[in-house]
Design an enzyme around this catalytic site. Structure first.
Site, short mmCIF file in Angstrom:
data_model
loop_
_atom_site.label_atom_id
_atom_site.label_comp_id
_atom_site.label_asym_id
_atom_site.label_seq_id
_atom_site.Cartn_x
_atom_site.Cartn_y
_atom_site.Cartn_z
N SER A 27 0.82 -1.21 0.00
CA SER A 27 0.00 0.00 0.00
C SER A 27 0.85 1.25 0.00
O SER A 27 0.32 2.35 -0.13
CB SER A 27 -0.88 0.05 1.25
OG SER A 27 -0.86 -1.12 1.95
N HIS B 238 -2.21 -2.94 -6.17
CA HIS B 238 -2.76 -2.61 -4.86
C HIS B 238 -4.28 -2.76 -4.87
O HIS B 238 -4.98 -1.97 -5.52
CB HIS B 238 -2.34 -1.18 -4.48
CG HIS B 238 -2.78 -0.77 -3.12
ND1 HIS B 238 -3.00 0.55 -2.78
CD2 HIS B 238 -3.06 -1.49 -2.01
CE1 HIS B 238 -3.38 0.61 -1.51
NE2 HIS B 238 -3.43 -0.61 -1.03
N GLU C 227 -4.98 -0.24 -7.89
CA GLU C 227 -3.96 0.74 -8.28
C GLU C 227 -2.77 -0.05 -8.82
O GLU C 227 -2.20 -0.88 -8.10
CB GLU C 227 -3.45 1.50 -7.05
CG GLU C 227 -4.22 2.70 -6.66
CD GLU C 227 -3.58 3.41 -5.46
OE1 GLU C 227 -3.56 4.63 -5.46
OE2 GLU C 227 -3.12 2.75 -4.51
N ASN D 63 -3.47 6.02 -0.75
CA ASN D 63 -2.93 6.20 0.60
C ASN D 63 -2.20 7.52 0.80
O ASN D 63 -2.08 8.01 1.92
CB ASN D 63 -2.06 5.02 1.01
CG ASN D 63 -2.93 3.85 1.47
OD1 ASN D 63 -4.04 4.07 1.97
ND2 ASN D 63 -2.45 2.64 1.31
#
Ligand code: 3HC
Length: 285
Positions: A119, A140, A152, A190
């Site tokens: 992440s 991700h 992602e 994130n």
């Protein structure tokens, strides 16, 4: 390149979800955990999720059975050697992920693609311990994997176009929408989510409001499906702590520094849903 067999390293919250969605899409999956107990727990999570999918009318019973049969659990990493693509979903720590990639590099033929579900950690740094940096990519997924429709993709400094496209093909074939980010700490989601979650913990620490009111404010005021403290419990306080530590190490920016309360909760074993208690209490699953 054609992908038929997918290896998954780690059968925790994310690994079990990734194994499930790949099997549902028709891939042969081998998933590896480090112990029989953890593997059994991960496979039970897959069984429960498939059952929920059937109950919700998202998957036919026969298809759920076929998906489950397509998943083989193992505690031996070498059993992933035949995979066309391996997705790593172990703990969010660079050393642990690099150890997995180093070992896989010795086990898998040079053509095998390595993807990481990290992440926040650098794909380029992970790739550096392998002899195939062009074949390493970030994939991700989001929790709960069978429900959340985003992946992602992360392009490391040396990731080839062919590798990126193979990862895109896999993500799309399991029903996900793809976004592509460069290898930058936190990628897209994130980078934005972590400071927000940490700020929610800081707001609680400062006594701005009760945990319930912080969550209610965001749920109703911003129409989010969950407030930030509920989401922290959902993602795992330990996972968020490791992500924040990794991002803080890169940026040296106080926005990413884990607040003391988060660290204390992790040290106290209050990891969120998975441990039965985080900011809130849960029945053990
Ligand atoms: N298989 C397939 N579909 C399933 C399923 C399963 N096992 N379980 C549930 N579903 C479907 C349901 O049928 C439903 O579909 P519908 O909308 O078409 O009816 C949908 O998924 C939602 O399921 P539920 O009704 O059970 O759940 P809720 O409406 O209570 O929502 C939630 C639960 C999806 C978890 C929602 O609260 C939510 O979206 N929360 C936020 C989650 C989030 O932000 N995740 C990302 C975290 S960040 C992350 O993962 C990145 C990491 O790096 C930190």
């Amino acid at each position: 390149m054609t992908i038929r067999r997918v290896g998954v390293v780690g059968c925790g919250l994310m690994g079990s979800g990734i194994a499930e969605v790949c099997a549902r899409a028709g891939y042969e999956v081998v998933v590896r955990e480090v112990s029989r107990v953890l593997l059994d727990g991960g496979l039970a999570r897959i069984d429960a999720s498939l059952r929920r999918g059937v109950e919700r009318g998202k998957i036919e019973e026969a298809a759920a059975r076929r998906a489950r049969e397509a998943i083989r659990g193992t505690i031996t990493l070498a059993d992933l050697a035949e995979s066309d693509l391996v997705i790593e979903a172990v703990i969010e720590k660079m050393a642990e992920k690099q150890a997995v990639f180093r070992e896989l590099d010795g086990l898998c033929p040079p053509g095998t693609i390595f993807a990481s579900n990290t992440s926040s950690l650098s794909i380029t740094e992970l790739a550096a311990v392998t002899t195939r940096a062009d074949r390493v990519v970030g994939m991700h997924f989001f929790n709960p994997v069978p429900v959340m429709t985003l992946v992602e993709l992360v392009r490391g400094l040396q990731t080839s176009e062919e590798t990126l496209e193979a990862a895109r093909g896999l993500a799309v074939s399991v029903g996900k929408t793809v976004v592509v980010a460069k290898d930058y700490p936190g990628f897209i989601v994130n980078l934005l989510l972590v400071p927000y979650l940490l700020d929610a913990v800081r707001a609680l620490e400062l006594g701005v409001a009760s945990k319930e009111d912080i969550d209610t404010a965001i749920t109703l005021g911003l129409n989010h499906p969950m407030g930030p403290l509920t989401l922290l419990d959902f993602v795992g306080l330990d996972t968020t702590y490791y992500i924040a530590e990794a991002m803080y190490a890169e940026f040296r920016d106080a926005r990413y520094a884990p607040p003391p309360l988060l660290k204390q909760m992790v040290l106290a074993g209050r990891l969120g849903r998975k441990s039965g208690r985080g900011f809130y209490e849960y029945g053990r699953s």
